[in-house]
Design a protein around this motif. Structure first.
Motif: not given
Lengths: 455, 352
Positions: A103-128
């Motif tokens: 909600s703080k309007k991040p510029v992008y998210v770079h989680p440095i973890s393959t597992g977290i990336t997999y989980a965030l891929l669909p979320k990033g699409v939804k939240d732009h």
């Protein structure tokens, strides 16, 4: 009495922590109203847990870079504001961090973890929100037509593995240029792919198998079960039964060091082991002591302090005692990886400023900028990062940008560059990427973007 | 003063068998329900709803499942996260690939998990105690391995199945509040059923087995049947919890979300919360899900003063310290603390 006292103490601690949370939130709100808008950068990193070396190095390098830019007046006058969120490399905590910063309007998210990336891929699409994974995560995200919100520049695992095979061929006497006769040098070569048996470790299996067919290599996979402290049986197999010529060390964290010790024990030459870039840091080889000498590892950036950019950080940030990590780690592999993360983000923000005007950039504008990134050789020289990073140019279809890989060798004291920039087998990798991405698109029902119509 | 049994006559069987025999408990429960169903969705932000309350409910449900097995039936299991994974993958496959409606898919996830759980419960017929704990630990690793390597399940090398958009009767569950209601309603329903299970004949059988298995056998409890039912019910709950947490929170099933540390955390939840209590499952889940986040957030206040590498380690130190503190203060769990307070209040103002 003792019990009552302890209980009271506990209640007080809990109460105090809640008071502090709300107080902090209110204070943060007030501050925001006063100051000029800042570019908010969330850092999903890990300073605890078995992989702390990677998370803390990258996170601190990145922070130091932002600190430097803030001292110089920000990006075109817009200051950075960053916040750390400790994930401990744990997927559930990573998602919680993502929700926290969302909600703080991040510029992008770079989680440095393959597992977290997999989980965030669909979320990033939804939240732009663009999800960026530099040198990890899905290789097929390089196909920007399918993965609109995901970026894996400057290079990914599949590119890396073709570069590894090229390097191995060069060591066998190939000249490094003529792709037509590379098969001659590779034929019959036995390569052991020693990988940790989690999704991250398995990611390169398809491309290695495919190359084995193409070039007549003999590739065998040796899975190591998590967390990989014990690899005795695998090494017995690799050395005595399979009689490998080369070993690809695809481990992570503590398990990276084990192969070096095992190889020393079995008498397997260390300069026949080639590590993934997550097994190529000082933290991975130092625990092995002299056993690590001669070990090769891939990398996609330069190591050491001998770059104007790093020197500037040392001078200004550490000179002002504002550094974020112990000084000895400045210039190490993970630290420099964090610095180039910062540089690419910085360049993307500048690109976005050119298109959308100088202001705080949101996720959608950042996505456009990440897709139109063009860091040229001259620009790299201008930043002072010559040799530290490779030029890259992303586009709507290509979210990888660069793709080049460099091999480094441990000389017992430090990493020394052992090869020039090796470009991967681009067309071949691209073909694999597109196939895999198309399969993903079909499963998820994603319409491929038509890149000729996107500006 | 108000919290007493005076004048509270149980003149019918129904009153005697009520879940909350004391009026104040009943009112308290209704207040909690109103809080969860109405107040929280109204006042909480999206962050609170989606990443604090939903995982809290799901883990409470999963901890309750483990509590049935470990707290009521006395069969310890150190592989419960794997059963959550089975439920998560099964329901995602049912819903995403076969287009089965959402609620039957979640139920299906629970049933598949129960089937797998019953299979892994078979060793419990022969072994018990620590030996059983080790054999259930094996189930964690076996399931993890199978999910990663069976391409049909995990979709190949990436090991991840993404959750499709959810719909119930054509009504999209897309906002955090709607997902919250889905998780909450299923959780309340299942806990109600569970509470009645453990109060009934089956629950009494389980407790008999827990307290002394051969004595239970002598008085006519069918050990084999009831142990296996305990495994089935418990893993059913784990499966439902796993599928709920992936649908409503994670958004994608990834095996790293259900690794062995989660199993340990679940055991920790029921021990800290209180073995063999329902309240304990909630308190324990709260302790393990909410407390680290609360500590982490409150430490953020010191971000500029203390170096961040020390700061991140302090969280683990405080959390670990609190676990130890709690086990010293109340070895029987937080639920027992509540019972002590309740007993004091019943006798107030003349405690003896």
């Amino acid at each position: 009495m003792g019990r009552k006292l302890m209980f009271t103490l506990f209640v007080l601690v809990v109460a105090a922590s809640f008071v502090m949370v709300s107080g902090q939130a209110m204070a943060a709100d007030k501050e925001k109203k006063k100051e000029a808008p800042k570019q908010y950068v969330p850092l999903l990193i890990y300073r605890t847990g078995p992989f702390a070396a990677g998370g803390s190095g990258i996170g601190s390098g990145w922070e130091d870079f932002m600190q430097l830019r803030n001292m110089q007046g920000g990006v075109n006058g817009i200051m950075y504001e960053w916040e750390e969120c400790e994930t401990a490399y744990n997927v559930a905590r990573g998602i919680e961090c993502y929700e926290r910063v969302k909600s703080k309007k991040p510029v992008y998210v770079h989680p440095i973890s393959t597992g977290i990336t997999y989980a965030l891929l669909p979320k990033g699409v939804k939240d732009h929100i663009p999800i960026v994974f530099e040198g990890y995560g899905r290789a097929d995200a390089a196909d920007g037509r399918v993965f609109k919100w995901a970026f894996n520049f400057p290079t990914h695992y599949w590119s890396q593995n073709t570069a590894k095979i090229k390097f191995i061929a060069m060591k066998q006497g190939w000249d490094g240029k003529n792709m037509a006769n590379i098969g001659k040098y590779l034929k019959g070569l036995k390569i052991a792919n020693l990988h940790i048996d989690v999704p991250y470790g398995q990611e390169t299996k398809p491309i290695l198998d495919d190359m084995a067919k193409k070039y007549g290599l003999v590739v065998r996979h040796f899975p190591v079960s998590w967390p990989g402290i014990d690899q005795k049986s695998q090494w017995m197999d690799i050395v005595r039964r399979f009689k490998a010529d080369w070993v690809i060390n695809r481990n992570w964290g503590v398990s990276c060091t084990v192969p070096l010790k095992e190889a020393a024990r079995m008498g397997f030459p260390r300069n026949r082991i080639l590590g993934v870039w997550w097994c190529g840091s000082e933290e991975d080889v130092l625990p092995a002591g002299p056993a690590a000498k001669g070990y090769y590892a891939t990398n996609f950036h330069g190591v050491g302090r001998d770059f104007p950019m790093i020197k500037e950080i040392v001078d200004k940030v550490y000179g002002a005692m504002k550094g974020n990590i112990s000084f000895t780690r400045v210039g190490s592999v993970y630290y420099n990886r964090g610095v180039i993360t910062g540089i690419t983000m910085d360049e993307a923000l500048r690109t976005a400023h050119k298109k959308f005007g100088v202001k705080v950039i949101n996720g959608e504008e950042m996505r456009w900028a990440l897709e139109h990134l063009n860091i040229t050789e001259e620009r790299i020289k201008e930043i002072g990062a010559e040799g530290l990073m490779q030029p890259m140019k992303t586009s709507c279809a290509d979210h990888e940008g660069g793709g080049m890989v460099r091999i480094q060798q441990w000389d017992g004291q430090k990493w020394v560059v052992a090869s020039d920039w090796i470009s991967p087998m681009k067309d071949y990798v691209r073909d694999m990427v597109e196939k895999s991405a198309a399969k993903y698109a079909k499963e998820k029902g994603i319409q491929l973007r038509d890149c000729s119509k996107v500006d | 003063m108000f919290y007493r049994e005076c004048g509270n006559y149980k003149d019918t069987y129904a009153k005697d068998m009520a879940i909350f025999p004391i009026p104040l408990d009943r009112y308290g429960f209704i207040v909690m329900l109103i809080l969860a169903l109405i107040v929280i969705p109204l006042i909480a932000t999206d962050y609170w709803i989606s990443s604090i309350m939903i995982p809290f409910y799901c883990f409470a449900l999963s901890a309750f499942g483990l509590n049935i097995l470990a707290g009521y039936a006395g069969q310890i299991s150190i592989g419960h996260a794997a059963f959550m994974a089975v439920g998560a993958y099964a329901s995602l496959i049912l819903y995403g690939r076969y287009g089965i409606p959402l609620l039957p898919s979640i139920l299906g996830g629970g049933i598949v998990s129960a089937a797998v759980g019953t299979f892994f419960g078979l060793p419990a017929l022969r072994i018990k105690g620590f030996y059983l704990a080790i054999s259930t630990l094996a189930s964690q690793f076996i399931i993890q391995w199978v999910i990663v390597h069976w391409r049909w399940v995990s979709g190949g090398v990436f090991g991840t199945v993404e959750a499709p958009d959810m719909q119930i009767f054509g009504w999209a569950l897309d906002t955090p509040v709607r997902k919250y209601y889905l998780a909450l309603c299923i959780m309340i329903l299942l806990i109600t059923i569970g509470k009645n299970l453990v109060r009934g004949q089956l629950g009494r059988n389980w407790m008999a087995i827990r307290d002394m298995d051969y004595a239970a056998e002598i008085i006519g409890v069918n050990l084999y049947r009831d142990k296996l039912i305990a495994f089935a019910v418990s893993t059913f709950y784990a499966g439902i919890a796993g599928s709920l947490i992936t649908f409503c929170y994670y958004g994608a099933a990834n095996i790293e979300e259900f690794h062995v540390m989660v199993s340990f955390a679940l055991i920790g939840m029921i021990i800290i919360g209180g073995l063999g209590t329902i309240l304990g499952s909630f308190l324990g889940a709260g302790f393990f899900v909410l407390l680290p986040i609360a500590i982490n957030q409150s430490l953020g206040a010191f971000m500029d003063v203390v170096p961040s590498d020390i700061l991140s380690n302090i969280e683990a130190i405080i959390f670990g310290g609190l676990i130890v503190l709690f086990l010293i203060v109340e070895p029987y769990g937080m639920a027992r603390l509540w019972h002590t307070i309740k007993d004091k209040m019943r006798l107030w103002p003349f405690p003896y």
